[in-house]
Design a protein around this motif. Structure first.
Motif, PDB file in Angstrom:
ATOM      1  N   LEU A 135       2.250  14.427   4.279  1.00 14.99           N
ATOM      2  CA  LEU A 135       1.203  13.406   4.322  1.00 14.99           C
ATOM      3  C   LEU A 135       1.348  12.492   3.108  1.00 14.99           C
ATOM      4  CD1 LEU A 135      -1.334  12.246   5.634  1.00 14.99           C
ATOM      5  CD2 LEU A 135      -2.692  13.922   4.342  1.00 14.99           C
ATOM      6  N   ILE A 136       1.656  13.085   1.945  1.00 12.52           N
ATOM      7  CA  ILE A 136       1.930  12.295   0.738  1.00 12.52           C
ATOM      8  C   ILE A 136       3.142  11.397   0.961  1.00 12.52           C
ATOM      9  CG2 ILE A 136       2.696  12.434  -1.671  1.00 12.52           C
ATOM     10  CD1 ILE A 136       1.040  15.012  -1.901  1.00 12.52           C
ATOM     11  N   TYR A 137       4.200  11.979   1.548  1.00 12.66           N
ATOM     12  CA  TYR A 137       5.396  11.180   1.836  1.00 12.66           C
ATOM     13  C   TYR A 137       5.042   9.961   2.680  1.00 12.66           C
ATOM     14  CZ  TYR A 137       8.604  14.901   0.260  1.00 12.66           C
ATOM     15  OH  TYR A 137       9.290  15.820  -0.473  1.00 12.66           O
ATOM     16  N   LEU A 138       4.271  10.209   3.735  1.00 13.37           N
ATOM     17  CA  LEU A 138       3.958   9.132   4.677  1.00 13.37           C
ATOM     18  C   LEU A 138       3.101   8.047   4.036  1.00 13.37           C
ATOM     19  CD1 LEU A 138       4.434   8.286   7.603  1.00 13.37           C
ATOM     20  CD2 LEU A 138       2.346   9.491   8.236  1.00 13.37           C
ATOM     21  N   LEU A 139       2.183   8.455   3.160  1.00 10.44           N
ATOM     22  CA  LEU A 139       1.288   7.493   2.521  1.00 10.44           C
ATOM     23  C   LEU A 139       1.935   6.810   1.314  1.00 10.44           C
ATOM     24  CD1 LEU A 139      -2.066   9.510   2.495  1.00 10.44           C
ATOM     25  CD2 LEU A 139      -1.460   7.617   4.017  1.00 10.44           C
ATOM     26  N   ILE A 140       2.737   7.556   0.577  1.00  5.60           N
ATOM     27  CA  ILE A 140       3.198   7.083  -0.723  1.00  5.60           C
ATOM     28  C   ILE A 140       4.630   6.573  -0.725  1.00  5.60           C
ATOM     29  CG2 ILE A 140       3.756   7.866  -3.073  1.00  5.60           C
ATOM     30  CD1 ILE A 140       1.281   9.618  -2.967  1.00  5.60           C
ATOM     31  N   ILE A 141       5.542   7.349  -0.147  1.00  9.00           N
ATOM     32  CA  ILE A 141       6.961   6.998  -0.246  1.00  9.00           C
ATOM     33  C   ILE A 141       7.266   5.598   0.298  1.00  9.00           C
ATOM     34  CG2 ILE A 141       9.304   7.625   0.443  1.00  9.00           C
ATOM     35  CD1 ILE A 141       8.069   9.448  -1.672  1.00  9.00           C
ATOM     36  N   PRO A 142       6.737   5.220   1.492  1.00 11.21           N
ATOM     37  CA  PRO A 142       7.054   3.860   1.982  1.00 11.21           C
ATOM     38  C   PRO A 142       6.615   2.775   1.005  1.00 11.21           C
ATOM     39  CG  PRO A 142       6.019   5.163   3.709  1.00 11.21           C
ATOM     40  CD  PRO A 142       5.882   5.946   2.443  1.00 11.21           C
ATOM     41  N   LEU A 143       5.390   2.923   0.490  1.00  9.37           N
ATOM     42  CA  LEU A 143       4.847   1.885  -0.386  1.00  9.37           C
ATOM     43  C   LEU A 143       5.542   1.884  -1.744  1.00  9.37           C
ATOM     44  CD1 LEU A 143       2.807  -0.357  -0.663  1.00  9.37           C
ATOM     45  CD2 LEU A 143       1.100   1.332  -1.366  1.00  9.37           C
ATOM     46  N   THR A 144       5.699   3.067  -2.338  1.00  8.11           N
ATOM     47  CA  THR A 144       6.294   3.125  -3.674  1.00  8.11           C
ATOM     48  C   THR A 144       7.782   2.748  -3.647  1.00  8.11           C
ATOM     49  OG1 THR A 144       6.686   5.515  -3.432  1.00  8.11           O
ATOM     50  CG2 THR A 144       4.664   4.825  -4.538  1.00  8.11           C
ATOM     51  N   THR A 145       8.488   3.192  -2.610  1.00  9.23           N
ATOM     52  CA  THR A 145       9.900   2.817  -2.504  1.00  9.23           C
ATOM     53  C   THR A 145      10.030   1.322  -2.265  1.00  9.23           C
ATOM     54  OG1 THR A 145      10.361   4.980  -1.531  1.00  9.23           O
ATOM     55  CG2 THR A 145      12.096   3.322  -1.364  1.00  9.23           C
ATOM     56  N   ALA A 146       9.116   0.776  -1.458  1.00  7.84           N
ATOM     57  CA  ALA A 146       9.120  -0.675  -1.225  1.00  7.84           C
ATOM     58  C   ALA A 146       8.821  -1.422  -2.522  1.00  7.84           C
ATOM     59  CB  ALA A 146       8.089  -1.035  -0.156  1.00  7.84           C
ATOM     60  N   ILE A 147       7.820  -0.940  -3.266  1.00  5.98           N
ATOM     61  CA  ILE A 147       7.477  -1.570  -4.545  1.00  5.98           C
ATOM     62  C   ILE A 147       8.673  -1.532  -5.486  1.00  5.98           C
ATOM     63  CG2 ILE A 147       6.061  -1.357  -6.633  1.00  5.98           C
ATOM     64  CD1 ILE A 147       3.838  -0.237  -4.760  1.00  5.98           C
ATOM     65  N   GLN A 148       9.274  -0.350  -5.622  1.00  9.70           N
ATOM     66  CA  GLN A 148      10.414  -0.210  -6.527  1.00  9.70           C
ATOM     67  C   GLN A 148      11.570  -1.092  -6.090  1.00  9.70           C
ATOM     68  OE1 GLN A 148      11.365   3.823  -7.640  1.00  9.70           O
ATOM     69  NE2 GLN A 148      13.483   3.320  -8.161  1.00  9.70           N
ATOM     70  N   THR A 149      11.794  -1.168  -4.775  1.00 13.00           N
ATOM     71  CA  THR A 149      12.883  -1.985  -4.242  1.00 13.00           C
ATOM     72  C   THR A 149      12.628  -3.472  -4.499  1.00 13.00           C
ATOM     73  OG1 THR A 149      13.272  -0.362  -2.496  1.00 13.00           O
ATOM     74  CG2 THR A 149      14.206  -2.558  -2.175  1.00 13.00           C
ATOM     75  N   ILE A 150      11.389  -3.911  -4.277  1.00 18.74           N
ATOM     76  CA  ILE A 150      11.037  -5.323  -4.475  1.00 18.74           C
ATOM     77  C   ILE A 150      11.135  -5.701  -5.955  1.00 18.74           C
ATOM     78  CG2 ILE A 150       9.156  -7.002  -4.317  1.00 18.74           C
ATOM     79  CD1 ILE A 150       8.174  -5.201  -1.885  1.00 18.74           C
ATOM     80  N   ILE A 151      10.555  -4.856  -6.805  1.00 15.23           N
ATOM     81  CA  ILE A 151      10.619  -5.114  -8.247  1.00 15.23           C
ATOM     82  C   ILE A 151      12.074  -5.152  -8.706  1.00 15.23           C
ATOM     83  CG2 ILE A 151      10.021  -4.241 -10.532  1.00 15.23           C
ATOM     84  CD1 ILE A 151       7.619  -5.319  -9.051  1.00 15.23           C
ATOM     85  N   THR A 152      12.867  -4.206  -8.202  1.00 18.80           N
ATOM     86  CA  THR A 152      14.292  -4.170  -8.544  1.00 18.80           C
ATOM     87  C   THR A 152      14.988  -5.466  -8.156  1.00 18.80           C
ATOM     88  OG1 THR A 152      14.413  -1.772  -8.272  1.00 18.80           O
ATOM     89  CG2 THR A 152      16.489  -2.987  -8.123  1.00 18.80           C
ATOM     90  N   LYS A 153      14.707  -5.930  -6.950  1.00 15.61           N
ATOM     91  CA  LYS A 153      15.327  -7.146  -6.423  1.00 15.61           C
ATOM     92  C   LYS A 153      15.076  -8.337  -7.352  1.00 15.61           C
ATOM     93  CE  LYS A 153      16.733 -10.208  -3.221  1.00 15.61           C
ATOM     94  NZ  LYS A 153      18.113 -10.328  -2.707  1.00 15.61           N
ATOM     95  N   PHE A 154      13.819  -8.538  -7.745  1.00 14.76           N
ATOM     96  CA  PHE A 154      13.472  -9.721  -8.526  1.00 14.76           C
ATOM     97  C   PHE A 154      13.798  -9.545 -10.008  1.00 14.76           C
ATOM     98  CE2 PHE A 154      11.264 -10.477  -4.603  1.00 14.76           C
ATOM     99  CZ  PHE A 154      11.348 -11.847  -4.449  1.00 14.76           C
TER     100      PHE A 154
END
Length: 424
Positions: free
Chosen positions: A56-75
């Motif tokens: 449940l943590i994975y489903l709620l957190i991993i998509p958002l946090t990985t997306a955040i980290q990926t976006i921040i990394t990109k810029f």
């Protein structure tokens, strides 16, 4: 031969970064794995509950946090190329403020729906859900800081941050469980494993705070964030929803067996997931410089196969020995029948993961429709056919195989990976 390998390693930033994050990721996940093994000693029923909460943590957190980290990394990687550190500082400040506000709002809504969540997952107490909201908020701000480290290609600091997370999970998890806090104690350990690395991570990019923030138009950032978030949600859903559905449709004991097999099977993925983290900023940087990226993709796929195939082979050949080695054989011996199958599924998933990150780094998003279709299909098929764990795994194997083939075809077609004549 050894000199040749060492020479190549010294000359290749990609290989050095991959090695650092690979070691750090393996260490972090190994420590988390040991932590979960300790939780497993509570028995199939309690471990099944913890496994359900974890996913449940994975489903709620991993998509958002990985997306955040990926976006921040990109810029951050983009601004780092042009030495615009003032924009990196603004990105950090604006992102932290907005995500904390959004996180608090989501937490309120999540707890308001707690009755329905508890009923669906057959959980008696609301305390685990309260702890999950705290984990959620901390994961947001930690993802921002890790994205900055990744974008700056400070892989040593990022790797150390990963290792600290795993260490605090294991040590504090054992302490809290020994004190009698059970599953809630395991969740409290996860809270501290996010809080402490987040605080320490500031040391690694303190130079950014010496410049004044320079505001910039964030429209491009938000436009890029939507496909990244959707991608990460769908990728995480593919390997999380099955556990939640198993909890709903099967009994607590079978849920515990499925969790144990899933725990071991996902080692195949987590062992190689760092490859995508290193590949992403590299592909973005090369693309900005109009340099061919197909070589990085081939290296990434090769490294994933090099890591995932041996683990999967071991699961097929000596599953009983693996269970005895970690002390699981007595309570979870029945999972020897399908541990190898779980390994194959996660090996194929690892390749899908790398291909999705590669497409995202090039701003190619057509594959998202494929992901969405297969996740929906997964929910439908498992809801209809769930007579046994083997039946569920056969469904997952068929789905991930067709998904991988489809994304390979789309990647080659859309990105011209085979016919790329760009300068190398």
């Amino acid at each position: 031969m050894k000199e040749s390998i060492i020479s190549k390693l010294k000359k290749s930033d990609f290989l050095k970064g991959s090695l650092i994050l690979l070691i750090a990721s393996l260490t972090m996940n190994s420590l988390f794995f040991l932590f979960q093994i300790y939780v497993g000693k509570l028995g199939p029923s309690e471990s099944g509950l913890f496994g359900t909460l974890t996913y449940l943590i994975y489903l709620l957190i991993i998509p958002l946090t990985t997306a955040i980290q990926t976006i921040i990394t990109k810029f951050v990687s983009t601004y780092n190329v042009s030495k615009e550190h003032s924009k990196i500082k603004y990105l950090f400040l604006a992102s932290t403020k907005k995500l904390l506000i959004a996180g608090f709002m989501f937490s309120i809504i999540f707890l308001a729906l707690s009755k329905y969540i508890l009923d669906f997952l057959h959980i008696d107490s609301i305390i685990p859900l309260v702890l999950i909201t705290i984990i959620f908020l901390l994961s947001l701000v930690l993802a921002i800081n890790r994205g900055i480290l990744q974008g700056l290609q400070n892989f040593k600091a990022l790797g150390l941050n990963f290792i600290m997370e795993g260490a605090f999970k294991l040590v504090l998890g054992i302490v809290f469980i020994m004190l009698g806090f059970g599953v809630n104690g395991a969740l409290i350990a996860i809270i501290f494993s996010y809080l402490i690395p987040w605080l320490i991570s500031f040391i690694s990019f303190k130079e950014i705070f010496k410049v004044s923030p320079e505001k910039f138009n964030t429209k491009d950032l938000y436009e890029y964030s939507y496909p990244v978030f959707i991608t990460m949600f769908l990728l995480t859903a593919f390997y999380s929803i099955d556990v939640l559905l198993v909890r709903h449709f099967l009994n607590p004991i079978d849920t515990g067996y499925y969790w144990a097999a899933s725990l071991l099977g996902k080692i195949v993925f987590f062992a190689s997931s760092s490859i995508a983290l290193v590949m992403f900023p590299k592909v973005n940087e090369l693309n900005l410089k109009n340099i061919n990226t197909k070589k990085i993709l081939r290296k990434s796929i090769g490294l994933v196969l090099l890591i995932s195939l041996p683990i999967t082979l071991v699961y097929y050949m000596i599953p009983g020995f693996i269970l005895k080695l970690i002390g699981f054989y007595k309570q979870y011996s029945s999972i020897t029948n399908f541990l190898g199958l779980f390994g194959v599924i996660m090996a194929l998933y690892s390749l899908v993961y790398v291909l999705c990150f590669y497409n995202l780094s090039l701003r190619k998003t057509s594959f998202i429709y494929l992901l969405g279709f297969f996740v929906i299909l997964e929910i439908i098929l498992i809801s209809l056919y769930h007579s046994s764990i083997i039946e569920i795994l056969n469904i997952l194997l068929a789905l991930i195989t067709f998904l991988l083939i489809s994304i390979i075809i789309m990647t080659l077609k859309k990105n011209g990976t085979l016919n790329n004549n760009t300068r190398t």
